[in-house]
Scaffold this motif. Structure first.
Motif, PDB file in Angstrom:
ATOM      1  N   SER A   9       0.294   1.407  -4.218  1.00 48.70           N
ATOM      2  CA  SER A   9      -0.118   0.018  -4.338  1.00 48.70           C
ATOM      3  C   SER A   9       0.743  -0.710  -5.354  1.00 48.70           C
ATOM      4  N   VAL A  56      -5.974  -2.022  -5.557  1.00 49.07           N
ATOM      5  CA  VAL A  56      -5.632  -0.610  -5.668  1.00 49.07           C
ATOM      6  C   VAL A  56      -6.880   0.242  -5.444  1.00 49.07           C
ATOM      7  N   ALA A  93      -6.813   4.132 -10.007  1.00 41.84           N
ATOM      8  CA  ALA A  93      -5.463   4.561  -9.636  1.00 41.84           C
ATOM      9  C   ALA A  93      -5.187   5.943 -10.219  1.00 41.84           C
ATOM     10  N   PHE A 136       0.006   3.338  -8.571  1.00 43.99           N
ATOM     11  CA  PHE A 136       0.238   1.917  -8.813  1.00 43.99           C
ATOM     12  C   PHE A 136       1.646   1.727  -9.358  1.00 43.99           C
TER      13      PHE A 136
END
Length: 472
Positions: free
Chosen positions: A28, A34, A62, A40
Protein backbone atom coordinates in the motif's frame (compact mmCIF):
# COMPACT_ATOMS: atom_id res chain seq x y z
CA UNK A 1 1.08 -14.57 1.29
CA UNK A 2 2.23 -12.01 -1.24
CA UNK A 3 5.76 -11.42 0.13
CA UNK A 4 7.85 -12.59 3.02
CA UNK A 5 9.67 -9.74 4.78
CA UNK A 6 13.00 -11.25 3.72
CA UNK A 7 11.94 -11.43 0.06
CA UNK A 8 10.71 -7.87 0.17
CA UNK A 9 13.86 -6.50 1.79
CA UNK A 10 16.03 -8.28 -0.77
CA UNK A 11 13.88 -7.09 -3.68
CA UNK A 12 14.03 -3.42 -2.63
CA UNK A 13 17.71 -3.64 -1.59
CA UNK A 14 16.86 -2.45 1.89
CA UNK A 15 18.04 -2.96 5.46
CA UNK A 16 15.36 -4.52 7.67
CA UNK A 17 14.83 -3.76 11.35
CA UNK A 18 12.19 -4.55 13.96
CA UNK A 19 9.90 -7.58 14.07
CA UNK A 20 7.62 -7.84 11.04
CA UNK A 21 5.02 -10.63 10.64
CA UNK A 22 6.01 -13.88 8.95
CA UNK A 23 4.26 -12.89 5.74
CA UNK A 24 2.89 -9.78 4.06
CA UNK A 25 -0.54 -9.77 2.46
CA UNK A 26 -0.24 -6.75 0.19
CA UNK A 27 1.45 -3.45 -0.64
CA UNK A 28 0.00 0.00 0.00
CA UNK A 29 0.98 3.62 -0.49
CA UNK A 30 -2.05 5.09 1.32
CA UNK A 31 -2.21 5.11 5.11
CA UNK A 32 -5.98 5.71 4.96
CA UNK A 33 -6.65 2.36 3.29
CA UNK A 34 -3.70 0.20 4.34
CA UNK A 35 -4.87 -3.22 5.50
CA UNK A 36 -3.53 -5.41 8.27
CA UNK A 37 -0.40 -7.25 7.22
CA UNK A 38 0.41 -5.05 4.22
CA UNK A 39 3.71 -3.34 3.50
CA UNK A 40 3.37 0.45 3.50
CA UNK A 41 5.64 2.38 1.12
CA UNK A 42 6.34 5.96 2.26
CA UNK A 43 6.43 7.78 -1.09
CA UNK A 44 7.29 11.43 -1.51
CA UNK A 45 4.49 12.96 -3.60
CA UNK A 46 4.13 16.49 -4.97
CA UNK A 47 2.02 17.58 -1.98
CA UNK A 48 2.56 14.95 0.72
CA UNK A 49 5.46 13.04 2.25
CA UNK A 50 4.52 9.47 3.08
CA UNK A 51 7.02 9.45 5.95
CA UNK A 52 4.59 11.69 7.85
CA UNK A 53 2.05 8.83 7.80
CA UNK A 54 4.23 5.85 8.67
CA UNK A 55 3.13 5.89 12.30
CA UNK A 56 -0.53 5.94 11.26
CA UNK A 57 0.00 3.07 8.81
CA UNK A 58 1.73 0.91 11.41
CA UNK A 59 -0.94 1.62 14.02
CA UNK A 60 -3.56 0.63 11.45
CA UNK A 61 -1.97 -2.79 11.18
CA UNK A 62 0.63 -2.46 8.41
CA UNK A 63 3.15 -5.30 8.72
CA UNK A 64 6.11 -3.06 7.96
CA UNK A 65 7.00 0.23 6.30
CA UNK A 66 9.50 0.92 3.53
CA UNK A 67 11.20 4.22 4.34
CA UNK A 68 14.11 6.36 3.23
CA UNK A 69 14.55 7.68 6.77
CA UNK A 70 13.28 6.69 10.21
CA UNK A 71 10.31 8.87 11.15
CA UNK A 72 10.62 10.47 14.58
CA UNK A 73 7.20 9.29 15.77
CA UNK A 74 7.61 5.53 15.28
CA UNK A 75 8.64 3.12 18.02
CA UNK A 76 12.23 2.00 18.30
CA UNK A 77 11.23 -1.58 17.49
CA UNK A 78 8.99 -0.66 14.53
CA UNK A 79 9.24 -2.99 11.54
CA UNK A 80 10.99 -0.93 8.87
CA UNK A 81 12.95 -1.52 5.69
CA UNK A 82 15.36 1.34 5.09
CA UNK A 83 16.12 2.11 1.42
CA UNK A 84 17.90 4.83 -0.50
CA UNK A 85 14.75 5.99 -2.32
CA UNK A 86 11.19 4.76 -1.76
CA UNK A 87 10.02 5.34 -5.33
CA UNK A 88 12.94 3.32 -6.64
CA UNK A 89 12.20 0.67 -4.00
CA UNK A 90 8.59 0.37 -5.17
CA UNK A 91 9.79 -0.02 -8.76
CA UNK A 92 12.29 -2.70 -7.72
CA UNK A 93 9.55 -4.57 -5.88
CA UNK A 94 7.35 -4.39 -8.98
CA UNK A 95 10.21 -5.62 -11.16
CA UNK A 96 10.76 -8.60 -8.87
CA UNK A 97 7.06 -9.46 -8.96
CA UNK A 98 7.07 -9.17 -12.75
CA UNK A 99 10.00 -11.60 -13.02
CA UNK A 100 8.79 -14.22 -10.55
CA UNK A 101 5.19 -14.47 -11.81
CA UNK A 102 5.97 -15.71 -15.34
CA UNK A 103 2.55 -14.37 -16.34
CA UNK A 104 1.47 -13.52 -19.86
CA UNK A 105 1.29 -9.74 -19.81
CA UNK A 106 -0.89 -7.22 -21.65
CA UNK A 107 -0.85 -3.43 -21.48
CA UNK A 108 -3.43 -0.91 -22.65
CA UNK A 109 -2.98 2.73 -23.57
CA UNK A 110 -4.70 5.26 -25.81
CA UNK A 111 -6.22 8.72 -25.66
CA UNK A 112 -9.58 7.38 -24.48
CA UNK A 113 -10.98 4.01 -23.48
CA UNK A 114 -7.95 2.76 -21.52
CA UNK A 115 -9.63 1.80 -18.29
CA UNK A 116 -12.80 0.30 -19.77
CA UNK A 117 -10.71 -1.73 -22.24
CA UNK A 118 -8.35 -2.90 -19.47
CA UNK A 119 -11.32 -3.93 -17.34
CA UNK A 120 -12.98 -5.76 -20.23
CA UNK A 121 -9.80 -7.68 -21.05
CA UNK A 122 -9.30 -8.62 -17.40
CA UNK A 123 -12.96 -9.66 -17.17
CA UNK A 124 -12.49 -12.07 -20.07
CA UNK A 125 -9.15 -13.49 -18.93
CA UNK A 126 -10.22 -13.97 -15.32
CA UNK A 127 -12.61 -16.67 -16.50
CA UNK A 128 -9.71 -18.60 -18.02
CA UNK A 129 -6.88 -18.30 -15.54
CA UNK A 130 -5.54 -16.49 -12.49
CA UNK A 131 -5.60 -12.87 -13.63
CA UNK A 132 -4.16 -9.81 -11.95
CA UNK A 133 -5.09 -6.24 -12.81
CA UNK A 134 -5.33 -2.91 -11.05
CA UNK A 135 -8.68 -1.59 -9.98
CA UNK A 136 -9.36 1.96 -11.11
CA UNK A 137 -6.84 3.95 -13.15
CA UNK A 138 -3.53 2.97 -11.55
CA UNK A 139 -1.69 3.98 -14.70
CA UNK A 140 1.03 6.43 -13.68
CA UNK A 141 4.49 6.43 -12.10
CA UNK A 142 3.04 5.32 -8.74
CA UNK A 143 0.12 3.18 -9.88
CA UNK A 144 1.97 0.91 -12.33
CA UNK A 145 4.80 -0.24 -10.02
CA UNK A 146 2.31 -0.56 -7.17
CA UNK A 147 0.08 -2.79 -9.32
CA UNK A 148 3.08 -4.88 -10.29
CA UNK A 149 4.21 -5.19 -6.68
CA UNK A 150 0.75 -6.52 -5.78
CA UNK A 151 0.85 -9.27 -8.43
CA UNK A 152 0.73 -12.76 -6.87
CA UNK A 153 3.45 -15.19 -7.83
CA UNK A 154 0.96 -17.65 -9.37
CA UNK A 155 -0.58 -15.10 -11.76
CA UNK A 156 -1.21 -16.45 -15.26
CA UNK A 157 -2.42 -13.26 -16.96
CA UNK A 158 -1.51 -9.68 -16.06
CA UNK A 159 -3.37 -6.67 -17.48
CA UNK A 160 -2.03 -3.16 -16.96
CA UNK A 161 -3.03 0.34 -18.01
CA UNK A 162 -0.39 2.89 -19.02
CA UNK A 163 -1.25 6.58 -19.02
CA UNK A 164 0.58 9.80 -19.70
CA UNK A 165 0.20 13.51 -20.24
CA UNK A 166 3.81 14.18 -21.23
CA UNK A 167 6.24 12.53 -23.62
CA UNK A 168 8.54 9.97 -22.02
CA UNK A 169 6.16 8.78 -19.33
CA UNK A 170 4.96 5.63 -21.09
CA UNK A 171 8.57 4.73 -21.93
CA UNK A 172 9.28 4.41 -18.20
CA UNK A 173 6.12 2.41 -17.52
CA UNK A 174 6.37 -0.09 -20.38
CA UNK A 175 9.94 -0.90 -19.32
CA UNK A 176 8.48 -2.07 -16.01
CA UNK A 177 5.53 -4.05 -17.40
CA UNK A 178 7.29 -5.55 -20.45
CA UNK A 179 4.04 -6.59 -22.15
CA UNK A 180 3.83 -9.22 -24.84
CA UNK A 181 0.57 -7.71 -26.08
CA UNK A 182 -0.16 -3.98 -26.25
CA UNK A 183 -3.44 -2.29 -27.18
CA UNK A 184 -3.58 1.32 -28.32
CA UNK A 185 -7.31 2.09 -28.31
CA UNK A 186 -7.20 5.30 -30.34
CA UNK A 187 -5.34 8.59 -30.72
CA UNK A 188 -7.43 11.71 -30.11
CA UNK A 189 -6.82 15.34 -29.10
CA UNK A 190 -6.34 14.78 -25.37
CA UNK A 191 -3.59 16.45 -23.31
CA UNK A 192 -3.01 18.85 -26.21
CA UNK A 193 -1.74 21.39 -23.72
CA UNK A 194 1.50 19.41 -23.49
CA UNK A 195 1.97 18.42 -27.15
CA UNK A 196 2.56 20.16 -30.46
CA UNK A 197 -0.21 18.18 -32.15
CA UNK A 198 -1.90 14.83 -32.52
CA UNK A 199 1.17 13.32 -34.21
CA UNK A 200 3.19 14.03 -31.07
CA UNK A 201 0.48 12.37 -28.99
CA UNK A 202 0.71 9.29 -31.22
CA UNK A 203 4.48 9.20 -30.82
CA UNK A 204 4.16 9.37 -27.03
CA UNK A 205 1.65 6.51 -27.03
CA UNK A 206 3.93 4.49 -29.32
CA UNK A 207 6.52 4.46 -26.54
CA UNK A 208 4.62 1.41 -25.27
CA UNK A 209 6.37 -0.61 -27.99
CA UNK A 210 9.77 0.08 -26.45
CA UNK A 211 9.08 -2.34 -23.60
CA UNK A 212 8.16 -5.18 -25.96
CA UNK A 213 10.28 -7.94 -27.46
CA UNK A 214 10.37 -8.61 -31.23
CA UNK A 215 7.43 -10.76 -32.27
CA UNK A 216 5.10 -9.37 -29.61
CA UNK A 217 1.66 -8.16 -30.70
CA UNK A 218 0.68 -4.51 -31.19
CA UNK A 219 -3.11 -4.20 -31.45
CA UNK A 220 -3.95 -0.98 -33.26
CA UNK A 221 -7.08 0.86 -34.32
CA UNK A 222 -7.23 0.55 -38.13
CA UNK A 223 -9.91 3.24 -38.37
CA UNK A 224 -7.82 5.88 -36.63
CA UNK A 225 -5.97 8.52 -38.64
CA UNK A 226 -2.75 7.73 -36.76
CA UNK A 227 -2.76 4.01 -37.61
CA UNK A 228 0.04 4.14 -40.19
CA UNK A 229 2.22 6.23 -37.88
CA UNK A 230 1.73 3.80 -35.02
CA UNK A 231 2.19 0.78 -37.29
CA UNK A 232 5.51 2.15 -38.56
CA UNK A 233 6.72 2.57 -34.99
CA UNK A 234 5.64 -0.97 -34.14
CA UNK A 235 7.33 -2.45 -37.20
CA UNK A 236 10.55 -0.65 -36.31
CA UNK A 237 10.57 -2.64 -33.05
CA UNK A 238 9.92 -5.92 -34.87
CA UNK A 239 6.38 -6.27 -33.54
CA UNK A 240 3.47 -8.15 -35.09
CA UNK A 241 0.59 -5.80 -35.92
CA UNK A 242 -3.03 -6.81 -35.37
CA UNK A 243 -5.47 -4.20 -36.63
CA UNK A 244 -9.02 -3.84 -35.33
CA UNK A 245 -11.97 -1.78 -36.51
CA UNK A 246 -14.36 -1.50 -39.45
CA UNK A 247 -11.64 -1.11 -42.08
CA UNK A 248 -11.56 -3.86 -44.70
CA UNK A 249 -7.93 -4.66 -43.85
CA UNK A 250 -8.51 -5.15 -40.11
CA UNK A 251 -7.77 -8.65 -38.81
CA UNK A 252 -10.32 -8.07 -36.03
CA UNK A 253 -13.07 -6.57 -38.17
CA UNK A 254 -16.57 -5.42 -37.32
CA UNK A 255 -19.06 -6.78 -39.87
CA UNK A 256 -22.24 -5.42 -38.32
CA UNK A 257 -23.66 -4.33 -35.00
CA UNK A 258 -27.14 -3.87 -33.59
CA UNK A 259 -26.82 -1.10 -31.01
CA UNK A 260 -29.37 -1.35 -28.24
CA UNK A 261 -30.19 0.85 -25.29
CA UNK A 262 -28.36 -1.45 -22.88
CA UNK A 263 -26.52 -4.07 -24.96
CA UNK A 264 -25.02 -4.53 -28.41
CA UNK A 265 -25.21 -7.55 -30.73
CA UNK A 266 -21.94 -7.87 -32.60
CA UNK A 267 -20.97 -9.77 -35.73
CA UNK A 268 -17.22 -9.73 -36.37
CA UNK A 269 -14.34 -11.58 -38.01
CA UNK A 270 -11.13 -12.50 -36.17
CA UNK A 271 -8.30 -13.63 -38.45
CA UNK A 272 -10.82 -14.98 -40.94
CA UNK A 273 -13.09 -16.60 -38.38
CA UNK A 274 -16.67 -15.30 -38.03
CA UNK A 275 -17.86 -14.70 -34.47
CA UNK A 276 -21.15 -13.36 -33.13
CA UNK A 277 -21.38 -12.19 -29.54
CA UNK A 278 -23.29 -9.92 -27.21
CA UNK A 279 -21.65 -7.00 -25.46
CA UNK A 280 -23.45 -6.32 -22.20
CA UNK A 281 -23.00 -2.55 -22.47
CA UNK A 282 -24.20 -0.01 -25.06
CA UNK A 283 -22.18 2.25 -27.32
CA UNK A 284 -20.40 1.72 -30.60
CA UNK A 285 -17.10 2.96 -29.13
CA UNK A 286 -17.24 0.04 -26.69
CA UNK A 287 -18.09 -2.36 -29.50
CA UNK A 288 -14.96 -1.31 -31.37
CA UNK A 289 -12.81 -1.64 -28.25
CA UNK A 290 -14.27 -5.12 -27.65
CA UNK A 291 -12.64 -6.12 -30.95
CA UNK A 292 -9.29 -5.08 -29.49
CA UNK A 293 -10.04 -7.04 -26.32
CA UNK A 294 -10.78 -10.25 -28.19
CA UNK A 295 -7.76 -9.75 -30.44
CA UNK A 296 -5.63 -9.47 -27.29
CA UNK A 297 -7.20 -12.63 -25.88
CA UNK A 298 -6.16 -14.48 -29.04
CA UNK A 299 -2.65 -13.03 -28.94
CA UNK A 300 -2.26 -14.16 -25.32
CA UNK A 301 -3.22 -17.72 -26.24
CA UNK A 302 -6.54 -17.73 -24.37
CA UNK A 303 -9.83 -19.10 -25.70
CA UNK A 304 -11.68 -16.70 -28.02
CA UNK A 305 -15.14 -18.24 -27.61
CA UNK A 306 -15.03 -18.19 -23.83
CA UNK A 307 -13.87 -14.59 -23.91
CA UNK A 308 -16.68 -13.58 -26.27
CA UNK A 309 -19.21 -15.23 -23.96
CA UNK A 310 -17.76 -13.33 -21.01
CA UNK A 311 -18.39 -9.97 -22.70
CA UNK A 312 -22.13 -10.49 -22.28
CA UNK A 313 -21.70 -10.06 -18.50
CA UNK A 314 -19.28 -7.15 -18.55
CA UNK A 315 -19.98 -5.01 -15.46
CA UNK A 316 -20.12 -1.24 -15.30
CA UNK A 317 -17.58 1.09 -13.76
CA UNK A 318 -18.31 3.90 -11.34
CA UNK A 319 -17.57 7.21 -13.04
CA UNK A 320 -17.33 5.57 -16.46
CA UNK A 321 -20.91 4.92 -17.46
CA UNK A 322 -22.41 2.87 -14.64
CA UNK A 323 -26.20 3.22 -14.63
CA UNK A 324 -28.04 3.83 -11.39
CA UNK A 325 -31.74 4.40 -10.71
CA UNK A 326 -31.96 7.48 -8.49
CA UNK A 327 -34.86 8.86 -6.48
CA UNK A 328 -36.36 12.15 -7.63
CA UNK A 329 -39.56 13.90 -6.56
CA UNK A 330 -42.52 11.57 -7.11
CA UNK A 331 -40.52 8.83 -8.80
CA UNK A 332 -37.12 7.83 -10.15
CA UNK A 333 -34.72 8.78 -12.92
CA UNK A 334 -31.72 7.04 -14.48
CA UNK A 335 -28.21 8.36 -13.88
CA UNK A 336 -25.41 7.46 -16.30
CA UNK A 337 -22.32 8.27 -14.27
CA UNK A 338 -19.51 9.36 -16.63
CA UNK A 339 -17.98 11.71 -14.10
CA UNK A 340 -14.43 10.38 -13.94
CA UNK A 341 -12.91 12.01 -17.01
CA UNK A 342 -13.56 13.58 -20.39
CA UNK A 343 -12.14 14.45 -23.79
CA UNK A 344 -13.83 15.54 -27.03
CA UNK A 345 -14.02 11.95 -28.32
CA UNK A 346 -15.27 10.62 -25.00
CA UNK A 347 -17.92 13.35 -24.81
CA UNK A 348 -19.26 12.47 -28.25
CA UNK A 349 -19.39 8.79 -27.32
CA UNK A 350 -21.30 9.62 -24.12
CA UNK A 351 -23.82 11.70 -26.07
CA UNK A 352 -24.42 8.79 -28.44
CA UNK A 353 -25.09 6.44 -25.52
CA UNK A 354 -27.46 8.99 -23.97
CA UNK A 355 -29.31 9.31 -27.28
CA UNK A 356 -29.93 5.54 -27.32
CA UNK A 357 -30.91 5.28 -23.65
CA UNK A 358 -34.46 4.25 -22.76
CA UNK A 359 -36.57 6.86 -21.04
CA UNK A 360 -40.15 7.03 -19.87
CA UNK A 361 -42.70 8.56 -22.22
CA UNK A 362 -42.67 11.75 -20.18
CA UNK A 363 -38.93 11.62 -19.48
CA UNK A 364 -36.16 13.71 -20.97
CA UNK A 365 -32.54 13.14 -21.94
CA UNK A 366 -30.34 15.52 -19.97
CA UNK A 367 -26.61 16.13 -20.34
CA UNK A 368 -24.61 17.61 -17.47
CA UNK A 369 -21.13 18.52 -18.68
CA UNK A 370 -18.00 19.99 -17.12
CA UNK A 371 -14.77 21.37 -18.51
CA UNK A 372 -12.42 19.13 -20.49
CA UNK A 373 -8.95 19.92 -19.17
CA UNK A 374 -5.46 20.00 -20.74
CA UNK A 375 -6.57 21.01 -24.25
CA UNK A 376 -4.37 24.10 -24.44
CA UNK A 377 -5.23 26.89 -26.87
CA UNK A 378 -7.68 24.62 -28.68
CA UNK A 379 -9.82 24.29 -25.56
CA UNK A 380 -12.49 26.92 -26.32
CA UNK A 381 -12.97 25.74 -29.91
CA UNK A 382 -13.13 22.08 -28.90
CA UNK A 383 -15.79 22.87 -26.32
CA UNK A 384 -17.87 24.90 -28.81
CA UNK A 385 -17.62 22.03 -31.30
CA UNK A 386 -19.60 19.79 -28.95
CA UNK A 387 -22.75 21.83 -29.62
CA UNK A 388 -23.43 20.02 -32.90
CA UNK A 389 -23.22 16.41 -31.62
CA UNK A 390 -25.22 17.40 -28.54
CA UNK A 391 -27.99 18.95 -30.64
CA UNK A 392 -28.03 16.03 -33.07
CA UNK A 393 -28.23 13.47 -30.24
CA UNK A 394 -31.73 14.58 -29.32
CA UNK A 395 -30.80 15.81 -25.85
CA UNK A 396 -33.58 17.84 -24.26
CA UNK A 397 -31.60 19.94 -21.81
CA UNK A 398 -27.96 20.75 -21.08
CA UNK A 399 -26.45 21.87 -17.78
CA UNK A 400 -22.81 22.97 -17.81
CA UNK A 401 -20.11 24.09 -15.41
CA UNK A 402 -16.64 25.56 -15.74
CA UNK A 403 -15.21 28.49 -17.71
CA UNK A 404 -14.50 26.40 -20.80
CA UNK A 405 -17.98 24.89 -20.90
CA UNK A 406 -19.40 28.39 -21.16
CA UNK A 407 -18.21 28.31 -24.79
CA UNK A 408 -20.36 25.23 -25.43
CA UNK A 409 -23.32 26.54 -23.45
CA UNK A 410 -23.46 29.78 -25.41
CA UNK A 411 -23.24 27.87 -28.71
CA UNK A 412 -26.34 25.80 -27.89
CA UNK A 413 -29.86 26.64 -29.07
CA UNK A 414 -31.78 28.50 -26.37
CA UNK A 415 -34.22 25.60 -25.98
CA UNK A 416 -31.42 23.29 -24.75
CA UNK A 417 -29.94 25.63 -22.15
CA UNK A 418 -30.65 24.54 -18.61
CA UNK A 419 -28.06 26.45 -16.59
CA UNK A 420 -24.36 27.25 -16.47
CA UNK A 421 -22.32 27.74 -13.33
CA UNK A 422 -18.61 28.17 -12.72
CA UNK A 423 -18.25 25.10 -10.49
CA UNK A 424 -19.79 21.67 -10.15
CA UNK A 425 -20.71 22.39 -6.53
CA UNK A 426 -22.77 25.40 -7.64
CA UNK A 427 -24.47 23.39 -10.37
CA UNK A 428 -25.29 20.32 -8.24
CA UNK A 429 -28.46 21.61 -6.50
CA UNK A 430 -29.79 23.03 -9.78
CA UNK A 431 -29.46 19.64 -11.48
CA UNK A 432 -31.02 17.81 -8.54
CA UNK A 433 -33.98 20.18 -8.54
CA UNK A 434 -34.45 19.92 -12.31
CA UNK A 435 -34.72 16.13 -12.57
CA UNK A 436 -38.15 14.57 -13.09
CA UNK A 437 -39.43 10.99 -13.03
CA UNK A 438 -38.46 9.10 -16.17
CA UNK A 439 -35.49 11.33 -17.05
CA UNK A 440 -32.13 9.93 -18.13
CA UNK A 441 -29.17 12.11 -17.14
CA UNK A 442 -25.52 11.74 -18.16
CA UNK A 443 -22.88 13.52 -16.07
CA UNK A 444 -19.42 13.89 -17.61
CA UNK A 445 -16.35 16.09 -17.24
CA UNK A 446 -12.64 15.99 -16.52
CA UNK A 447 -11.58 14.77 -13.10
CA UNK A 448 -10.36 18.22 -12.11
CA UNK A 449 -13.82 19.66 -12.78
CA UNK A 450 -15.11 17.58 -9.84
CA UNK A 451 -18.27 16.32 -11.52
CA UNK A 452 -18.50 13.79 -8.69
CA UNK A 453 -19.82 16.72 -6.62
CA UNK A 454 -22.96 16.49 -8.75
CA UNK A 455 -23.12 12.69 -8.76
CA UNK A 456 -22.76 12.09 -5.02
CA UNK A 457 -25.92 13.93 -3.88
CA UNK A 458 -27.93 12.13 -6.54
CA UNK A 459 -26.56 8.76 -5.46
CA UNK A 460 -27.55 9.43 -1.87
CA UNK A 461 -31.09 8.85 -3.05
CA UNK A 462 -30.25 5.95 -5.33
CA UNK A 463 -33.19 3.61 -5.77
CA UNK A 464 -31.11 0.69 -7.06
CA UNK A 465 -27.81 -0.06 -8.73
CA UNK A 466 -27.23 -1.78 -12.05
CA UNK A 467 -23.97 -2.92 -13.60
CA UNK A 468 -23.97 -1.20 -16.96
CA UNK A 469 -21.99 0.79 -19.45
CA UNK A 470 -18.29 1.31 -18.82
CA UNK A 471 -17.14 4.09 -21.10
CA UNK A 472 -14.13 6.15 -21.97
Amino acid sequence: MLWTPAELAEAVRGAASGSPPESLTGVSIDSRTVAAGEAFVALNGPNLDGHDYVGKALSSGAGLAIVARRPADVAADAALVLVDDTQAALERLGACARTRAQARMAAVTGSVGKTSTKEALAHCLARQGRTHWATGSFNNQWGVPLSLARMPRDTEFGVFELGMNHAGEIRELTAQVRPEVAIITTIEPAHLEYFSGIEAIADAKAEIFEGMAPGAAAILNRDNAMFERLAAAARARGLRIVAFGEHADAEARLISVALGAETSEVDAVFSGRRLAYRLGVPGKHLVLNSLAVLAAVQALGADLDRAADALATLPGLAGRGRRVAIAVADGSATLIDESYNASPAAMRAAFAVLAAARRAASGRRIAVVGDMRELGQEGPALHRALAEPLTESGVDRVYACGPLMRHLYEALPERLRGAHRETAAELAPIVAEALRPGDVVTIKGSLGTRMADIVKPLLSGAASSQSQTPSC
